[in-house]
Design a protein around this motif. Structure first.
Motif, mmCIF file in Angstrom:
data_model
loop_
_atom_site.group_PDB
_atom_site.id
_atom_site.type_symbol
_atom_site.label_atom_id
_atom_site.label_comp_id
_atom_site.label_asym_id
_atom_site.label_seq_id
_atom_site.Cartn_x
_atom_site.Cartn_y
_atom_site.Cartn_z
ATOM 1 N N ARG A 1 0.819 -1.219 0.000
ATOM 2 C CA ARG A 1 0.000 0.000 0.000
ATOM 3 C C ARG A 1 0.850 1.265 0.000
ATOM 4 O O ARG A 1 0.405 2.327 -0.422
ATOM 5 C CB ARG A 1 -0.963 0.013 1.187
ATOM 6 C CG ARG A 1 -0.266 0.102 2.539
ATOM 7 C CD ARG A 1 -1.238 0.569 3.618
ATOM 8 N NE ARG A 1 -2.349 -0.371 3.765
ATOM 9 C CZ ARG A 1 -3.465 -0.079 4.411
ATOM 10 N NH1 ARG A 1 -3.633 1.130 4.915
ATOM 11 N NH2 ARG A 1 -4.404 -0.981 4.552
ATOM 12 N N TYR A 2 2.088 1.161 0.489
ATOM 13 C CA TYR A 2 2.992 2.314 0.507
ATOM 14 C C TYR A 2 3.793 2.411 -0.792
ATOM 15 O O TYR A 2 4.070 3.510 -1.280
ATOM 16 C CB TYR A 2 3.943 2.216 1.701
ATOM 17 C CG TYR A 2 3.205 2.054 3.006
ATOM 18 C CD1 TYR A 2 2.534 3.128 3.585
ATOM 19 C CD2 TYR A 2 3.143 0.824 3.643
ATOM 20 C CE1 TYR A 2 1.828 2.976 4.772
ATOM 21 C CE2 TYR A 2 2.445 0.661 4.830
ATOM 22 C CZ TYR A 2 1.785 1.744 5.391
ATOM 23 O OH TYR A 2 1.083 1.590 6.557
ATOM 24 N N LEU A 3 4.143 1.252 -1.350
ATOM 25 C CA LEU A 3 4.875 1.250 -2.621
ATOM 26 C C LEU A 3 3.985 1.676 -3.786
ATOM 27 O O LEU A 3 4.428 2.372 -4.701
ATOM 28 C CB LEU A 3 5.429 -0.155 -2.896
ATOM 29 C CG LEU A 3 6.594 -0.634 -2.013
ATOM 30 C CD1 LEU A 3 6.861 -2.114 -2.279
ATOM 31 C CD2 LEU A 3 7.843 0.178 -2.263
ATOM 32 N N PHE A 4 2.708 1.250 -3.739
ATOM 33 C CA PHE A 4 1.798 1.487 -4.861
ATOM 34 C C PHE A 4 0.469 2.058 -4.340
ATOM 35 O O PHE A 4 -0.557 1.364 -4.327
ATOM 36 C CB PHE A 4 1.560 0.179 -5.621
ATOM 37 C CG PHE A 4 2.821 -0.579 -5.925
ATOM 38 C CD1 PHE A 4 3.752 -0.083 -6.828
ATOM 39 C CD2 PHE A 4 3.090 -1.780 -5.277
ATOM 40 C CE1 PHE A 4 4.920 -0.776 -7.099
ATOM 41 C CE2 PHE A 4 4.259 -2.477 -5.538
ATOM 42 C CZ PHE A 4 5.176 -1.966 -6.449
ATOM 43 N N PRO A 5 0.479 3.308 -3.886
ATOM 44 C CA PRO A 5 -0.734 3.900 -3.292
ATOM 45 C C PRO A 5 -1.910 3.988 -4.260
ATOM 46 O O PRO A 5 -3.062 4.042 -3.834
ATOM 47 C CB PRO A 5 -0.272 5.300 -2.860
ATOM 48 C CG PRO A 5 0.977 5.571 -3.640
ATOM 49 C CD PRO A 5 1.615 4.246 -3.874
ATOM 50 N N ASN A 6 -1.620 3.981 -5.573
ATOM 51 C CA ASN A 6 -2.721 4.042 -6.549
ATOM 52 C C ASN A 6 -3.272 2.648 -6.883
ATOM 53 O O ASN A 6 -4.200 2.518 -7.683
ATOM 54 C CB ASN A 6 -2.269 4.735 -7.835
ATOM 55 C CG ASN A 6 -1.094 4.020 -8.511
ATOM 56 O OD1 ASN A 6 -0.660 2.950 -8.050
ATOM 57 N ND2 ASN A 6 -0.584 4.596 -9.579
#
Length: 495
Positions: free
Chosen positions: A360-365
């Motif tokens: 969720r932090y690496l790929f917030p989108n």
């Protein structure tokens, strides 16, 4: 020691995809002998024993047991021949009770014409075995309700019930505290005196010199030497195992005065009125006997067990942690004591396990870019020296120590503020243990607050800035690094 040869394994070889696990390994075991089989994680110890017990089939070589060549096709066949094994990772049915687990596949029967399971006899025999092991538990207790240490003792009772001539113990003490280990060694000596042979696999070399008659060393799938179990040969064993000298270096103090975590009067079903502070860059050790409530404290903090009362403050702000998901959101990581059940998804690949808490932090989108995932995994494989053919290897195929490094990697990838380590070096060889000790020091130096639980008091003493002692679900003492000794810790642990 009786010089009657019980087992001879000759030129045993075994390969898996991408790795040769065993390369023409020889092993001899004599009747009434305790043989220590040692080596780093991935050296081939467990693979050799799985071949002996029919879990794996050898590619080459022969096995001679009691003068006859054998080739067990499964563990049940090995047991019928007189060979039992206690695995490092448990082989129990969690939804069945203790008595049924002990005699599973070896059930006592009753009835003249129709044979049925004689539970009364199993119950009575289980009571005797549990008493022998010093475990005061009703045999009708479900295994899923036991602690890790209690489950380990059930595994040992299960092997004793088989009345085998050769018992293999793969890391049997890894979840046991001092008193339980001492009791196990008493049992091992008794079995030895009755002519039963034991192959003892452990990473705790001090135990090897206490209990074993002889030591065989494996490295990189090969037998590299044999020597008597004499304490003055400790350095020789280390060099044979890892090809270099290993020193335990106490961690220099890295703690600051900045409180990162405060726990006030926390209570759950298992622990009462727990209060303490954790400072930034500090390693806070939690010591105590197995079953004292050490793991239950950190499970409550991490949201794995419900809190009945109490408050938790992170960087001065009150927070509510009702689930592990909440803890992760607050950048709190937990390396659990049971890595396979609670720390990993075994059928997923190395890179997937490492990136999982950070997605969720690496790929917030919500759009996952594989190259970023791969680069992250490669970074930690290099940093922690994880032995794997590639980041695409399934975690289930790694050795225990390398699986533990994957668990550590996934939390380090999260860039945690607090990292809780529950028995982080359990079942890990001396070389990997030294690397993890060094890593703990580096993490503390970077400002991470670390809570360390370990049954190995030398580890607690070497790494901790402060030590909390827990007994019967309560904190009985807080001891500074300067004042801490093994004797002082044990004094408060048995209150």
């Amino acid at each position: 020691m009786n010089q009657e040869l019980l087992l001879k394994m000759e030129k045993i070889s075994k390969s898996f995809p991408g790795v040769k696990a065993l390369d023409e390994v020889d092993l001899e075991v004599y009747k009434g002998e305790i043989l220590a089989l040692v080596g780093e994680n991935g050296a081939g110890k467990s693979t050799l024993m799985k071949i002996l017990t029919g879990v794996y089939q050898k590619d080459e070589g022969k096995i001679i047991f009691k003068g006859k060549e054998i080739n067990p096709q499964n563990p049940h066949e090995a047991q019928s021949l007189g060979i039992s094994i206690i695995y490092q990772e448990f082989n129990l049915a969690p939804n069945l009770d203790i008595a049924t687990n002990i005699f599973l596949g070896n059930e006592p029967k009753k009835g003249k014409f129709i044979k049925i399971f004689d539970y009364k006899k199993a119950y009575e025999e289980s009571l005797k075995l549990l008493a022998l092991l010093g475990l005061e538990l009703p045999p009708e207790t479900l295994v899923k309700d036991l602690t890790v240490a209690e489950q380990q003792m059930v595994e040992i009772a299960k092997a004793l019930a088989q009345k085998s001539e050769l018992i293999i113990m793969d890391e049997p003490t890894s979840a046991l505290a001092g008193r339980e280990v001492k009791k196990l060694f008493e049992i091992m000596r008794k079995l030895k005196n009755e002519g039963i042979s034991i192959i003892f696999i452990t990473h705790r070399l001090e135990e090897v010199f206490e209990i074993a008659d002889r030591i065989v060393v494996l490295r990189d799938g090969k037998r590299v030497g044999e020597l008597p179990a004499q304490k003055d040969r400790y350095d020789d064993v280390i060099r044979m195992m890892v090809g270099r000298e290993i020193r335990v270096i106490p961690k220099p103090s890295t703690k600051t005065e900045e409180v990162i975590l405060e726990v006030r009067n926390l209570s759950s079903k298992k622990v009462k009125n727990i209060s303490f502070e954790l400072r930034k860059g500090e390693v806070l050790g939690i010591a105590g006997l197995v079953g004292a409530g050490r793991t239950e404290i950190i499970r409550a903090i991490f949201g794995a067990d419900p809190i009945i009362s109490g408050e938790i403050y992170l960087e001065g702000k009150k927070i509510e942690i009702k689930s592990p998901k909440d803890a992760v959101r607050y950048k709190i990581g937990l390396v659990p004591e049971d890595r396979k059940l609670q720390g990993l998804i075994l059928d997923m690949m190395v890179y997937e396990n490492i990136s999982l808490p950070s997605l969720r932090y690496l790929f917030p989108n919500g759009i996952i870019k594989r190259k970023i995932e791969y680069d992250l995994a490669e970074h930690f494989v290099q940093k922690l020296q994880i032995k794997t053919p590639s980041i695409f290897q399934k975690v289930v195929n790694l050795s225990g120590g390398n699986q533990q490094k994957v668990v550590l990697s996934k939390w380090l990838a999260l860039k945690p503020k607090i990292l809780i380590l529950d028995e982080p070096t359990r079942g890990i060889d001396v070389g990997a243990k030294a690397e993890i000790h060094k890593l703990i020091g580096e993490m503390a130096k970077e400002g991470i607050g670390i809570i360390l639980i370990s049954s190995e008091l030398p580890e607690i003493l070497a790494l901790s800035d402060r030590i909390l002692v827990v007994s019967k679900g309560r904190i009985t003492a807080e001891i500074s690094k300067e004042e801490a000794t093994q004797e002082k810790i044990m004094q408060y642990a048995i209150i």
